[in-house]
Design a protein around this motif. Structure first.
Motif: not given
Length: 216
Positions: A131-134, A175-188, A104-108
């Motif tokens: 990708r979104p990001g730098p 969709i991001s893995a970070t967002g999914i992890r946060e969603r699960i941690r918050s009970g959503r 992705g452009t962010d990693a590149f």
């Protein structure tokens, strides 16, 4: 042509899977190999073990013949470096088979901080996905490498074993893995952001703060 799409996949989600299908179609190949990282050298430790992430990934691609899982980085000790993976693949494929890695452009943007980054174009082609990001600094080494080695289409990648860079801007699911992890941690619920079998297994194992054996 052999194409690898690597990542931590922490966890695998529909954005990863949709991009893999887009890559398969746009690059004109029969398969995309998804390569889960064992120990990522450039980010914090994953929220699930490498074995757990591998299991979730295998469940996600089951029944999709165009997507396969390559666990070679989990078989090596220590941090997972792209140059080592490409060198291993090149030894298996020989000198003439086109080999492609996806980034992705962010990693590149930080490509020149990767270990042995200057060797990577001598081992494989590089597909840079927007990708979104730098974005790479226009004055930096990654942008310079991209300008010098850029090709206009996937056809060129089939005609040489390594050395070219191709930019792609496919439609991406937000969709991001970070967002999914946060969603699960918050009970959503993250349902419909990932395959149902993956979410069921995350619940069963209690990963990312999910309630074990909770309601699916």
């Amino acid at each position: 042509m052999h194409v690898i799409y690597g990542g931590t996949f922490d966890p695998i989600h529909n954005g990863h899977l949709r991009l893999a299908i887009e890559l398969k179609e746009r690059l004109g190949v029969d398969e995309i190999s998804l390569v889960p990282c064992h120990m990522p050298p450039h980010r914090e430790d994953p929220g699930a073990t490498s074995g757990q992430r591998l299991r979730l990934l295998a469940m996600a691609v089951e029944g999709e013949p165009g997507l396969v899982v390559d666990d070679r980085e989990l078989q090596r000790e220590g941090a997972s470096y792209t140059a080592d993976t490409l060198r291993q693949l090149r030894a298996q494929l020989g000198d003439r088979e086109p080999l492609v890695m996806v980034v992705g452009t962010d990693a590149f943007a930080g490509f020149d901080r990767w270990r042995e980054w200057e060797q990577i174009p001598q081992l494989a082609h590089v597909v840079v996905v927007r990708r979104p990001g730098p974005l790479p600094d226009p004055r930096g080494a990654p942008a310079k490498l991209l300008r010098e080695r850029r090709v206009g289409g996937a056809e060129a990648l089939h005609e040489a074993p390594y050395g070219y860079f191709l930019e792609l801007d496919p439609p991406l699911l937000d969709i991001s893995a970070t967002g999914i992890r946060e969603r699960i941690r918050s009970g959503r619920s993250p349902r419909y952001l990932m395959p149902d079998p993956v979410w069921r297994e995350i619940c069963r194992l209690g990963l990312y703060g999910a309630c074990p054996d909770g309601n699916f």
